[in-house]
Design an enzyme around this catalytic site. Structure first.
Site, PDB file in Angstrom:
ATOM      1  N   LYS A 266       0.848  -1.206   0.000  1.00  0.00           N
ATOM      2  CA  LYS A 266       0.000   0.000   0.000  1.00  0.00           C
ATOM      3  C   LYS A 266       0.877   1.247   0.000  1.00  0.00           C
ATOM      4  O   LYS A 266       1.698   1.438   0.896  1.00  0.00           O
ATOM      5  CB  LYS A 266      -0.918   0.004   1.233  1.00  0.00           C
ATOM      6  CG  LYS A 266      -1.680   1.316   1.454  1.00  0.00           C
ATOM      7  CD  LYS A 266      -2.619   1.249   2.665  1.00  0.00           C
ATOM      8  CE  LYS A 266      -3.223   2.615   2.986  1.00  0.00           C
ATOM      9  NZ  LYS A 266      -4.085   2.599   4.194  1.00  0.00           N
ATOM     10  N   LYS A 278     -10.066  12.949   8.349  1.00  0.00           N
ATOM     11  CA  LYS A 278      -9.614  12.485   9.656  1.00  0.00           C
ATOM     12  C   LYS A 278      -9.578  13.648  10.645  1.00  0.00           C
ATOM     13  O   LYS A 278      -9.413  14.797  10.231  1.00  0.00           O
ATOM     14  CB  LYS A 278      -8.184  11.923   9.531  1.00  0.00           C
ATOM     15  CG  LYS A 278      -8.096  10.556   8.898  1.00  0.00           C
ATOM     16  CD  LYS A 278      -6.663  10.051   8.926  1.00  0.00           C
ATOM     17  CE  LYS A 278      -6.556   8.679   8.270  1.00  0.00           C
ATOM     18  NZ  LYS A 278      -7.292   7.630   9.003  1.00  0.00           N
ATOM     19  N   ASP A 289       1.638   6.185   5.731  1.00  0.00           N
ATOM     20  CA  ASP A 289       0.661   5.284   5.134  1.00  0.00           C
ATOM     21  C   ASP A 289       1.175   4.614   3.850  1.00  0.00           C
ATOM     22  O   ASP A 289       0.450   3.889   3.189  1.00  0.00           O
ATOM     23  CB  ASP A 289      -0.654   6.043   4.876  1.00  0.00           C
ATOM     24  CG  ASP A 289      -1.885   5.172   5.029  1.00  0.00           C
ATOM     25  OD1 ASP A 289      -1.771   4.084   5.618  1.00  0.00           O
ATOM     26  OD2 ASP A 289      -2.965   5.584   4.554  1.00  0.00           O
ATOM     27  N   ARG A 352      -7.826  -0.297   0.972  1.00  0.00           N
ATOM     28  CA  ARG A 352      -8.402  -1.463   0.295  1.00  0.00           C
ATOM     29  C   ARG A 352      -8.805  -1.126  -1.131  1.00  0.00           C
ATOM     30  O   ARG A 352      -8.813  -1.987  -2.011  1.00  0.00           O
ATOM     31  CB  ARG A 352      -9.574  -1.996   1.125  1.00  0.00           C
ATOM     32  CG  ARG A 352     -10.673  -1.008   1.340  1.00  0.00           C
ATOM     33  CD  ARG A 352     -11.601  -1.366   2.507  1.00  0.00           C
ATOM     34  NE  ARG A 352     -11.078  -0.946   3.814  1.00  0.00           N
ATOM     35  CZ  ARG A 352     -11.709  -1.133   4.959  1.00  0.00           C
ATOM     36  NH1 ARG A 352     -12.886  -1.749   4.978  1.00  0.00           N
ATOM     37  NH2 ARG A 352     -11.179  -0.726   6.091  1.00  0.00           N
TER      38      ARG A 352
HETATM   39  N1  BES Z   1      -4.250   4.430   7.022  1.00  0.00           N
HETATM   40  C1  BES Z   1      -5.430   4.204   7.792  1.00  0.00           C
HETATM   41  C2  BES Z   1      -5.210   3.154   8.880  1.00  0.00           C
HETATM   42  C3  BES Z   1      -4.469   3.610  10.111  1.00  0.00           C
HETATM   43  C4  BES Z   1      -5.077   4.411  11.053  1.00  0.00           C
HETATM   44  C5  BES Z   1      -3.187   3.175  10.335  1.00  0.00           C
HETATM   45  C6  BES Z   1      -4.384   4.801  12.185  1.00  0.00           C
HETATM   46  C7  BES Z   1      -2.512   3.547  11.479  1.00  0.00           C
HETATM   47  C8  BES Z   1      -3.098   4.357  12.409  1.00  0.00           C
HETATM   48  C9  BES Z   1      -6.563   3.707   6.900  1.00  0.00           C
HETATM   49  O1  BES Z   1      -6.562   4.205   5.620  1.00  0.00           O
HETATM   50  C10 BES Z   1      -7.826   4.132   7.546  1.00  0.00           C
HETATM   51  O2  BES Z   1      -8.068   5.304   7.615  1.00  0.00           O
HETATM   52  N2  BES Z   1      -8.629   3.173   7.986  1.00  0.00           N
HETATM   53  C11 BES Z   1      -9.856   3.452   8.659  1.00  0.00           C
HETATM   54  C12 BES Z   1     -10.892   2.479   8.161  1.00  0.00           C
HETATM   55  C13 BES Z   1     -12.297   2.823   8.609  1.00  0.00           C
HETATM   56  C14 BES Z   1     -12.765   4.062   7.913  1.00  0.00           C
HETATM   57  C15 BES Z   1     -13.201   1.646   8.285  1.00  0.00           C
HETATM   58  C16 BES Z   1      -9.636   3.292  10.160  1.00  0.00           C
HETATM   59  O3  BES Z   1      -8.932   2.357  10.566  1.00  0.00           O
HETATM   60  O4  BES Z   1     -10.145   4.112  10.914  1.00  0.00           O
HETATM   61 ZN    ZN Z   2      -4.782   4.791   4.870  1.00  0.00          ZN
HETATM   62 MN    MN Z   3      -7.613   6.055   5.498  1.00  0.00          MN
END
Ligand code: BES
Ligand code: ZN
Ligand code: MN
Length: 497
Positions: A266, A278, A289, A352
């Site tokens: 990724k 966010k 990321d 994803r």
């Molecule tokens: N890159 C983030 C995942 C992440 C969050 C990694 C915090 C490390 C620390 C990913 O793209 C993301 O934002 N995932 C969301 C998914 C949700 C919207 C279903 C998450 O984990 O909040």
């Molecule tokens: Zn992400």
């Molecule tokens: Mn994200």
């Protein structure tokens, strides 16, 4: 930094320093006993006076030990002998490196590599010792205006091993060095902020790697991705001014007809969340990321350095995830390269969305197996913290190989289930599949379930490295994980472990 293997007694070795272990309750390790004897009981005298109790992680630097050729002796606490194992070993080597970093020695003989660690051989001890030292010495000052000019004086490390182990330890040292360099590359890329580390920059790094090691490298641009029908990946790129890239790296070290292992990383160079923005706190960490992508590049660096007899393909979908007038909106429906339509209910579940098109692209290589690596879910940080990456797979044998690679390398993973029960949580009223489930429950697994819809044609495993790829807080920085896990997996596949 220079590393070597040494066989022979520590008392006669002419190093600036010799490091020897002391167990808790003041018991000298075997190499330490040799020094003690040669010095006429100097070390036991010091222990008796209470200056060093052998507590794990503690160190004591001695000067001018009588009867010893080395100028200094470093006593390194090993903790309780009965509990001495993999972690205590790594910690002791790391403590040695930290204690000597700025202490005047230029070279050191490390005798900790002679200590027995249950279930592990000298090759393992040398490989892990090498990694622990690189980890302790790593620093990122590429973007400081004043480089912290004082290069550590300590620059040469010799690991002592028994005579019968010299050969295997020498091979292991080269492996450790290759892994460490791969990790360092991944760490540098991870730490580099998003105004430097753009998708274009990542592609340039891949091309540089390809040039150094004579790999095949293709970089697809937006138009080429459109032609391929990568509508899911491109939907993430819409809000950004940075053009997206799709990187294809190919290493041919195996037989011409051997099916390749495909590694997918990724490469979100910054994740704002997009329109599903966010919160502000710690958002800077979303520069990490792209650590999945960085670990694939790091593993390629290691693999090519060691010239492993395998065929390996690296796929890196890379883009920023930004809000903007053209950005994808929650509720938008896009068509992935597989033909499946996706309802994007949350633009922050973007990893994803870029991975699924890469996983479909992987089919054209008729892979032996596919392993994707991604900082995919915050839920994985909650579940496993920094100790282990989350592992999910559609094939138990492949999962077992990766778990073992994680165990041996000290870069562990822990498996979570991909049962049908979780698949049922992914339902859309308007498209073939939503990009999130309706609840936060099992967030790491439902993310993998989404990916599983695109990996039916081959053996596949998914590593969620959200908790392991970087450290937060005071010691903030990229860790280089899971380069050790991936490289050990490849080493084992190549029959070199
Ligand atoms: N890159 C983030 C995942 C992440 C969050 C990694 C915090 C490390 C620390 C990913 O793209 C993301 O934002 N995932 C969301 C998914 C949700 C919207 C279903 C998450 O984990 O909040
Ligand atoms: Zn992400
Ligand atoms: Mn994200």
């Amino acid at each position: 930094m220079e590393f070597s293997i040494k066989n022979g007694g520590p008392d006669k070795a002419k190093y600036d320093c010799v490091a020897v272990g002391v167990f808790d309750s003041r018991k000298l390790s075997e190499p330490a006993q040799k020094l003690d004897k040669a010095s006429g009981g100097h070390l036991t005298g010091i222990l008796r006076r209470g200056d060093m109790a052998g507590k794990g992680g503690s160190t004591l630097l001695l000067h001018g030990t009588p009867g010893i050729a080395a100028e200094r002796v470093l006593l390194v606490g090993l903790g309780k002998e009965a509990e001495f194992g993999e972690k205590a070993y790594r910690d002791a080597v790391a403590a040695t490196a930290r204690a000597l970093k700025d202490a005047g020695s230029r070279d050191v003989l490390i005798t900790l590599s002679e200590l027995a660690v249950a279930g592990r051989n000298a090759a393992w001890r040398v490989r892990q010792g090498n990694l622990a030292i690189h980890d302790a010495f790593f620093r990122s000052d590429q973007l400081k205006s004043k480089k912290d000019g004082s290069k550590p004086a300590l620059d040469a490390f010799a690991f002592s091993v028994a005579g019968k182990d010299v050969r295997s330890a020498t091979v292991a040292l080269a492996q450790g060095e290759a892994i460490a360099q791969g990790m360092n590359l991944a760490r540098e890329l991870g730490n580099l902020p998003a105004n430097f580390c753009t998708p274009t920059y990542l592609a340039q790094q891949a091309q540089k790697l390809a040039k150094t090691f004579k790999l095949k490298c293709q970089v697809l641009d937006r138009a080429q991705m459109e032609t391929l029908g990568m509508g899911s990946l491109l939907s993430v790129a819409r809000g950004s001014h940075q053009p997206p890239r799709f990187i294809v790296l190919q290493y041919h070290g195996g037989k011409a007809k051997a099916k390749p292992i495909v590694l997918v990383g990724k490469g979100i160079t910054f994740d704002t969340g997009g329109i599903s923005l966010k919160p502000g706190a710690e958002m800077d960490e979303m520069k990490y990321d792209m650590c999945g992508a960085a670990s694939v590049l790091g593993a390629f660096h290691a693999l090519a350095t060691m010239k492993l007899p395998l065929n390996v393909v690296g796929l890196i979908p890379t883009t920023e995830n930004m809000p903007g007038g053209a950005a994808t909106r929650p509720g938008d429906i896009v068509t992935s390269m597989s033909g499946q339509t996706i309802e994007i209910l949350n633009t922050d579940a973007e990893g994803r969305l870029i991975l699924c098109d890469a996983l479909t692209y992987a089919e054209r290589f008729e892979p032996d197996c596919v392993v994707d690596v991604a900082t995919l879910t915050g839920a994985c940080v909650i579940a496993l913290g920094a100790a282990a990456s989350g592992l999910m797979a559609n094939h138990d044998g492949l999962a077992a190989e990766l778990l073992e690679a994680g165990q041996v390398s000290g870069d562990r993973a822990w498996q979570l289930p991909l049962w049908e029960d979780y698949q049922e949580m992914l339902k859309s009223n308007f498209a073939d599949i939503p990009n999130i489930s309706g609840s936060r429950a099992a967030g790491t697994i439902t993310a993998a379930c989404f990916l599983a819809r695109f990996t039916k044609k081959y053996r596949w495993a998914h590593l969620d490295i959200a908790g392991t790829a970087w450290r937060s807080g005071k010691e903030k920085g990229s860790t280089g994980r899971p380069v050790p896990l991936l490289t050990h997996f490849l080493l084992k596949r190549a029959g070199k472990l």
